[in-house]
Design an enzyme around this catalytic site. Sequence first.
Site, short mmCIF file in Angstrom:
data_model
loop_
_atom_site.label_atom_id
_atom_site.label_comp_id
_atom_site.label_asym_id
_atom_site.label_seq_id
_atom_site.Cartn_x
_atom_site.Cartn_y
_atom_site.Cartn_z
N ASP A 8 -45.93 -3.09 -42.45
CA ASP A 8 -45.74 -4.48 -42.87
C ASP A 8 -44.29 -4.85 -42.54
O ASP A 8 -43.57 -4.09 -41.86
CB ASP A 8 -46.11 -4.66 -44.36
CG ASP A 8 -45.12 -3.98 -45.33
OD1 ASP A 8 -44.20 -3.27 -44.87
OD2 ASP A 8 -45.29 -4.17 -46.55
N GLY A 69 -44.57 2.86 -49.28
CA GLY A 69 -45.56 3.76 -48.67
C GLY A 69 -46.81 3.85 -49.53
O GLY A 69 -47.82 4.42 -49.11
N HIS A 99 -52.23 22.06 -44.89
CA HIS A 99 -53.23 22.22 -45.96
C HIS A 99 -54.22 21.07 -46.03
O HIS A 99 -55.38 21.29 -46.36
CB HIS A 99 -52.54 22.36 -47.33
CG HIS A 99 -51.82 23.66 -47.51
ND1 HIS A 99 -51.38 24.11 -48.73
CD2 HIS A 99 -51.45 24.62 -46.61
CE1 HIS A 99 -50.77 25.28 -48.58
NE2 HIS A 99 -50.79 25.60 -47.30
N ASN A 100 -53.75 19.86 -45.79
CA ASN A 100 -54.61 18.69 -46.03
C ASN A 100 -55.18 18.07 -44.75
O ASN A 100 -55.99 17.15 -44.83
CB ASN A 100 -53.85 17.61 -46.81
CG ASN A 100 -53.16 18.17 -48.03
OD1 ASN A 100 -51.94 18.21 -48.10
ND2 ASN A 100 -53.93 18.65 -49.00
C1 RB5 Z 1 -43.83 -5.68 -49.76
O1 RB5 Z 1 -42.90 -6.43 -50.45
C2 RB5 Z 1 -44.19 -4.43 -50.56
O2 RB5 Z 1 -44.97 -4.77 -51.65
C3 RB5 Z 1 -44.92 -3.44 -49.68
O3 RB5 Z 1 -44.14 -3.15 -48.58
C4 RB5 Z 1 -45.27 -2.10 -50.29
O4 RB5 Z 1 -44.17 -1.50 -50.90
C5 RB5 Z 1 -46.50 -2.05 -51.10
O5 RB5 Z 1 -46.93 -0.97 -51.56
#
Ligand code: RB5
Length: 151
Positions: A8, A69, A99-100
């Site tokens: 994102d 993440g 392992h995964n």
């Molecule tokens: C974006 O602001 C944020 O919510 C996104 O990058 C992430 O951390 C969501 O889990």
Amino acid sequence: MLISIGSDHAGFALRRMIVTHLQKKGFECIEHGAVSETEPYSYVKAGLAVASDIQSHRVERGIVICGTGIGISIACNKKQGIRCALCLNEFMARMAREHNDAQILALGARVIGTSLAVSIVDDYIDGSFEGGRHQERIDEISQQENPSSKK
Ligand code: RB5
């Protein structure tokens, strides 16, 4: 090895850096997601694009990045057969492969610094699945995706 990498807006800068790093090492990357740090982009959409590259066998490995993440790894793990591991250090990255058998690595751009992120990526990409008893656990997980599973 062909690697699919999506992020994102929060993960955009780290994604670009990791792509440059991987290309220098000779890997080819397919990118998905945000086109800048300022234009909001859904971490769900970016994650699912990478998951779909794995499901279709277009690529061997995926990397997904959002702020923590967390969101992007949750999204990837909703898809059939996908094992996406959120890793905060090199040990977790090695275990995610050994392992995964995680096909996708998730990183939090707002959680770890860039040099640690690159180091995590290297350990993840270099790691290989150990099989054996770990395969049994993977099979147990896969059985949960099959509604007729009795296990
Ligand atoms: C974006 O602001 C944020 O919510 C996104 O990058 C992430 O951390 C969501 O889990």
